[in-house]
Design a protein around this motif. Structure first.
Motif, PDB file in Angstrom:
ATOM      1  N   ILE A 105       0.835  -1.243   0.199  1.00  0.00           N
ATOM      2  CA  ILE A 105       0.022  -0.207   0.009  1.00  0.00           C
ATOM      3  C   ILE A 105       1.083   1.365   0.002  1.00  0.00           C
ATOM      4  N   ARG A 106       1.750   1.081   0.790  1.00  0.00           N
ATOM      5  CA  ARG A 106       3.066   2.355   0.667  1.00  0.00           C
ATOM      6  C   ARG A 106       3.689   2.646  -0.534  1.00  0.00           C
ATOM      7  N   MET A 107       3.825   1.392  -1.408  1.00  0.00           N
ATOM      8  CA  MET A 107       4.420   1.642  -2.639  1.00  0.00           C
ATOM      9  C   MET A 107       3.255   2.186  -3.796  1.00  0.00           C
ATOM     10  N   GLY A 108       2.034   2.330  -3.262  1.00  0.00           N
ATOM     11  CA  GLY A 108       0.939   2.840  -4.274  1.00  0.00           C
ATOM     12  C   GLY A 108      -0.034   1.971  -4.641  1.00  0.00           C
ATOM     13  N   ALA A 109      -0.033   0.837  -4.122  1.00  0.00           N
ATOM     14  CA  ALA A 109      -1.102  -0.083  -4.627  1.00  0.00           C
ATOM     15  C   ALA A 109      -2.465   0.218  -3.691  1.00  0.00           C
ATOM     16  N   THR A 110      -3.601  -0.219  -4.266  1.00  0.00           N
ATOM     17  CA  THR A 110      -4.971  -0.056  -3.883  1.00  0.00           C
ATOM     18  C   THR A 110      -5.315  -1.318  -3.742  1.00  0.00           C
ATOM     19  N   MET A 111      -6.140  -1.905  -2.640  1.00  0.00           N
ATOM     20  CA  MET A 111      -6.765  -3.017  -2.770  1.00  0.00           C
ATOM     21  C   MET A 111      -8.383  -3.046  -2.598  1.00  0.00           C
ATOM     22  N   THR A 112      -9.074  -3.448  -3.655  1.00  0.00           N
ATOM     23  CA  THR A 112     -10.432  -3.306  -3.666  1.00  0.00           C
ATOM     24  C   THR A 112     -10.985  -4.710  -3.526  1.00  0.00           C
ATOM     25  N   HIS A 113     -12.010  -5.049  -2.613  1.00  0.00           N
ATOM     26  CA  HIS A 113     -12.790  -6.201  -2.471  1.00  0.00           C
ATOM     27  C   HIS A 113     -14.149  -6.022  -3.072  1.00  0.00           C
ATOM     28  N   ARG A 114     -14.407  -6.736  -4.019  1.00  0.00           N
ATOM     29  CA  ARG A 114     -15.824  -6.791  -4.749  1.00  0.00           C
ATOM     30  C   ARG A 114     -16.471  -7.886  -4.195  1.00  0.00           C
ATOM     31  N   TYR A 115     -17.549  -7.780  -3.460  1.00  0.00           N
ATOM     32  CA  TYR A 115     -18.367  -8.973  -3.069  1.00  0.00           C
ATOM     33  C   TYR A 115     -19.657  -9.035  -3.641  1.00  0.00           C
ATOM     34  N   THR A 116     -19.956 -10.185  -4.031  1.00  0.00           N
ATOM     35  CA  THR A 116     -21.333 -10.539  -4.602  1.00  0.00           C
ATOM     36  C   THR A 116     -22.094 -11.506  -3.987  1.00  0.00           C
ATOM     37  N   ASP A 117     -23.257 -11.301  -3.458  1.00  0.00           N
ATOM     38  CA  ASP A 117     -23.967 -12.366  -2.454  1.00  0.00           C
ATOM     39  C   ASP A 117     -24.775 -13.385  -3.649  1.00  0.00           C
ATOM     40  N   LYS A 118     -25.384 -14.340  -3.069  1.00  0.00           N
ATOM     41  CA  LYS A 118     -25.998 -15.311  -3.595  1.00  0.00           C
ATOM     42  C   LYS A 118     -26.877 -14.873  -4.703  1.00  0.00           C
ATOM     43  N   SER A 119     -27.739 -13.637  -4.241  1.00  0.00           N
ATOM     44  CA  SER A 119     -28.535 -13.292  -5.354  1.00  0.00           C
ATOM     45  C   SER A 119     -28.104 -12.055  -6.365  1.00  0.00           C
ATOM     46  N   GLY A 120     -26.988 -11.878  -6.352  1.00  0.00           N
ATOM     47  CA  GLY A 120     -26.236 -10.913  -7.125  1.00  0.00           C
ATOM     48  C   GLY A 120     -26.014  -9.673  -6.644  1.00  0.00           C
ATOM     49  N   ASP A 121     -26.436  -9.290  -5.494  1.00  0.00           N
ATOM     50  CA  ASP A 121     -26.414  -7.985  -4.924  1.00  0.00           C
ATOM     51  C   ASP A 121     -24.846  -7.807  -4.766  1.00  0.00           C
ATOM     52  N   PHE A 123     -21.308  -5.211  -3.376  1.00  0.00           N
ATOM     53  CA  PHE A 123     -20.869  -4.000  -2.732  1.00  0.00           C
ATOM     54  C   PHE A 123     -19.297  -4.113  -2.721  1.00  0.00           C
ATOM     55  N   GLU A 124     -18.624  -3.162  -2.530  1.00  0.00           N
ATOM     56  CA  GLU A 124     -17.094  -3.166  -2.361  1.00  0.00           C
ATOM     57  C   GLU A 124     -16.641  -2.378  -1.223  1.00  0.00           C
ATOM     58  N   THR A 125     -15.307  -2.607  -1.209  1.00  0.00           N
ATOM     59  CA  THR A 125     -14.535  -1.901  -0.158  1.00  0.00           C
ATOM     60  C   THR A 125     -13.234  -1.715  -0.781  1.00  0.00           C
ATOM     61  N   ARG A 126     -12.413  -0.661  -0.179  1.00  0.00           N
ATOM     62  CA  ARG A 126     -11.201  -0.075  -0.914  1.00  0.00           C
ATOM     63  C   ARG A 126     -10.173   0.371   0.007  1.00  0.00           C
ATOM     64  N   VAL A 127      -9.229  -0.242   0.038  1.00  0.00           N
ATOM     65  CA  VAL A 127      -8.153   0.227   0.918  1.00  0.00           C
ATOM     66  C   VAL A 127      -6.997   0.700   0.109  1.00  0.00           C
ATOM     67  N   ALA A 128      -6.922   2.291   0.233  1.00  0.00           N
ATOM     68  CA  ALA A 128      -5.816   3.107  -0.461  1.00  0.00           C
ATOM     69  C   ALA A 128      -4.567   3.524   0.304  1.00  0.00           C
ATOM     70  N   SER A 129      -4.804   3.533   1.709  1.00  0.00           N
ATOM     71  CA  SER A 129      -3.898   3.974   2.879  1.00  0.00           C
ATOM     72  C   SER A 129      -4.055   3.336   4.061  1.00  0.00           C
ATOM     73  N   CYS A 130      -3.140   3.628   4.998  1.00  0.00           N
ATOM     74  CA  CYS A 130      -3.120   3.066   6.169  1.00  0.00           C
ATOM     75  C   CYS A 130      -3.071   4.235   7.371  1.00  0.00           C
ATOM     76  N   PRO A 131      -3.891   4.331   8.212  1.00  0.00           N
ATOM     77  CA  PRO A 131      -3.728   5.212   9.084  1.00  0.00           C
ATOM     78  C   PRO A 131      -2.413   5.261   9.962  1.00  0.00           C
ATOM     79  N   ASN A 132      -1.628   6.177  10.379  1.00  0.00           N
ATOM     80  CA  ASN A 132      -0.612   6.307  11.149  1.00  0.00           C
ATOM     81  C   ASN A 132       0.463   5.540  10.528  1.00  0.00           C
ATOM     82  N   ALA A 133       0.483   5.571   8.929  1.00  0.00           N
ATOM     83  CA  ALA A 133       1.574   4.892   8.127  1.00  0.00           C
ATOM     84  C   ALA A 133       2.311   5.853   7.474  1.00  0.00           C
TER      85      ALA A 133
END
Length: 133
Positions: A105-121, A123-133
């Motif tokens: 992450i410090r090198m500039g990478a971002t991590m996105t988690h794309r979740y799909t439930d059984k019915s197709g709904d 949502f996603e999360t995204r981590v682009a930085s870390c607090p206190n880093a």
């Protein structure tokens, strides 16, 4: 999903740590290193990460690493935002606590988690930085 969130995060952190191990070279761009690492990890997928979640694919868009996550449950619409919010905090906490993923992450990478439930709904999360880093 609450009880499984912690196990999911550790499995994802392990997959991300494998990415950083493969990305230890300094002679090529971060994007190239991410692509090479994903190429190495992809044959191991799908990977069951807990009792309801499976990591089905890892891709990237530039330096954004995208984890495709399948949830074996149908989350009620009223719980989607709560699940997203909970996983955002959990993902950031777990990824920022691991030295290898923190370094990525410090090198500039971002991590996105794309979740799909059984019915197709979805949502996603995204981590682009870390607090206190």
């Amino acid at each position: 999903m609450k009880g499984s969130a912690r196990r999911t995060l550790f499995a994802l952190a392990a997959a991300a740590a494998a990415l950083t191990t493969a990305c230890g070279q300094k002679e090529s761009s971060l994007e190239y290193q991410i692509a090479a690492a994903i190429h190495q990890i992809s044959p191991q997928l799908p990977m069951r990460v807990d009792d309801v979640t499976t990591l089905t694919a890892i891709t990237h868009e530039g330096t954004n690493i995208i984890y495709a996550m399948a949830i074996d449950q149908d989350l009620p619409a009223s719980e989607i935002e709560n699940a997203r919010s909970q996983m955002q905090v959990s993902n950031q906490t777990a990824l920022c606590a691991q030295e290898m993923t923190l370094r990525l992450i410090r090198m500039g990478a971002t991590m996105t988690h794309r979740y799909t439930d059984k019915s197709g709904d979805r949502f996603e999360t995204r981590v682009a930085s870390c607090p206190n880093a």
